[in-house]
Design a protein around this motif. Structure first.
Motif, PDB file in Angstrom:
ATOM      1  N   ARG B 178       1.015  -1.160   0.097  1.00  0.00           N
ATOM      2  CA  ARG B 178      -0.057   0.029   0.220  1.00  0.00           C
ATOM      3  C   ARG B 178       0.860   1.192   0.143  1.00  0.00           C
ATOM      4  O   ARG B 178       0.512   2.152  -0.611  1.00  0.00           O
ATOM      5  CB  ARG B 178      -0.871  -0.132   1.247  1.00  0.00           C
ATOM      6  N   HIS B 181       2.176   1.733  -3.589  1.00  0.00           N
ATOM      7  CA  HIS B 181       1.131   2.268  -4.353  1.00  0.00           C
ATOM      8  C   HIS B 181       0.726   3.614  -4.051  1.00  0.00           C
ATOM      9  O   HIS B 181       0.585   4.406  -5.042  1.00  0.00           O
ATOM     10  CB  HIS B 181      -0.196   1.388  -4.231  1.00  0.00           C
ATOM     11  N   LEU B 182       0.806   4.140  -2.774  1.00  0.00           N
ATOM     12  CA  LEU B 182       0.149   5.253  -2.438  1.00  0.00           C
ATOM     13  C   LEU B 182       1.378   6.571  -2.786  1.00  0.00           C
ATOM     14  O   LEU B 182       1.212   7.595  -3.309  1.00  0.00           O
ATOM     15  CB  LEU B 182       0.176   5.459  -1.051  1.00  0.00           C
ATOM     16  N   ALA B 185       1.124   6.889  -6.399  1.00  0.00           N
ATOM     17  CA  ALA B 185      -0.252   7.274  -7.054  1.00  0.00           C
ATOM     18  C   ALA B 185      -0.232   8.555  -8.084  1.00  0.00           C
ATOM     19  O   ALA B 185      -0.820   8.583  -8.808  1.00  0.00           O
ATOM     20  CB  ALA B 185      -1.320   7.421  -5.741  1.00  0.00           C
TER      21      ALA B 185
END
Lengths: 75, 210
Positions: B178, B181-182, B185
């Motif tokens: 996560r 990904h963040l 992003a």
């Protein structure tokens, strides 16, 4: 060891009065048996055993401090 | 939490029913009366009362206090010397434990810390009946790990751009994926997705199409 488990379990079950914990000493270390109300079983085991595994991990911290080994069995 | 509609016999019984279903006392939820109901004669022809109840979210300070107490109690029971400090009083609430020899609370690849974090969340949620974003750290371990993952993600993104080739990271936990990904992003040139199942799930960084 018992106090640690008792605190965690009684905080997450719906029926704290039905929590029963027994301890047995053996050469392999300490064996803790945990019994809860049938409807609380899911709460102490968790999805894919996640809650039980987390409790075991924390019990191992205390066991390491006490220089012993611990096993947790959920009845 | 969602609103809940409760139907019961007229009088106070709907409130009692709400307390039972929510597992909360009267001061922990709001009540809107939809219909008072009517009592019939000999139990015939009566109308049931209908109320809507909505659990109140406890103030953040309550969550901070309960979480700090729970964590302090767990440390005491594990016989670990550590002091709990509050890093963020706002959501997401962040607690950190400081002290000597806290490696035992972190464990291999942060496994013990993850368990501690999970148990604290469970107990706090059990006491306050709400699940709020809350994170427990030990000696800034998570913070450092998050920062090094962010740096890794940005470096690899640069590599993907310059070599025009996708990069696959080693398998990571959902939490770690996560963060990758963040971090990427909002990146203008690369995008990310995950491949594989279970413990083998990996993040792939690749160039955006077009």
């Amino acid at each position: 060891m018992r106090e640690l488990l008792e605190y965690i379990v009684k905080s997450i079950v719906a029926e704290p009065d039905k929590v029963s914990i027994t301890e047995e000493n053996s050469d392999a270390g300490l064996l803790i048996k945990l019994d809860v109300a049938p409807e609380d079983k899911g709460r102490v085991i968790g999805r894919q055993g996640r809650v039980a595994e987390a409790m075991r991990t924390l019990l191992r911290v205390k066991a390491a401090k006490d220089d012993t080994r611990v096993r947790l069995e959920i009845l | 939490m969602e609103e809940l509609e409760i139907t019961a016999k007229p009088g106070e019984q709907a409130i009692e029913e709400a307390e039972r279903q929510l597992g909360m006392s009267r001061d922990q939820f709001e009540v809107a009366v939809m219909s008072e109901g009517k009592s019939g004669v000999f139990g015939i022809g009566g109308e049931e009362a209908v109320i809507r109840v909505k659990p109140l979210t406890p103030p953040e300070e309550d969550v901070v206090k309960v979480a700090t107490d729970v964590l302090t109690k767990l440390l005491e029971l594990m016989e670990v010397n550590g002091k709990v400090e509050v890093l963020s009083h706002e959501i997401p609430i962040a607690l950190n434990i400081e002290g000597d020899d806290l490696g035992i609370l972190i464990g291999r690849r942060g496994q013990t810390l993850a368990s501690l974090d999970y148990i604290v969340k469970l107990i706090v949620a059990g006491q306050l009946k709400v699940w709020l974003p809350l994170s427990v750290d030990v000696a800034g371990y998570k913070k450092r790990r998050d920062e090094s993952l962010q740096r890794l993600a940005l470096n690899l993104a640069e590599q993907v751009e310059s070599r025009h080739r996708a990069v696959t990271l080693e398998p990571m936990s959902a939490y770690e994926r996560r963060i990758v990904h963040l971090t990427l992003a909002d990146h203008p040139d690369v995008t990310t997705h995950s491949l594989g199942e279970g413990v083998n799930r990996q993040v792939v960084i690749l160039l955006k199409q077009g």
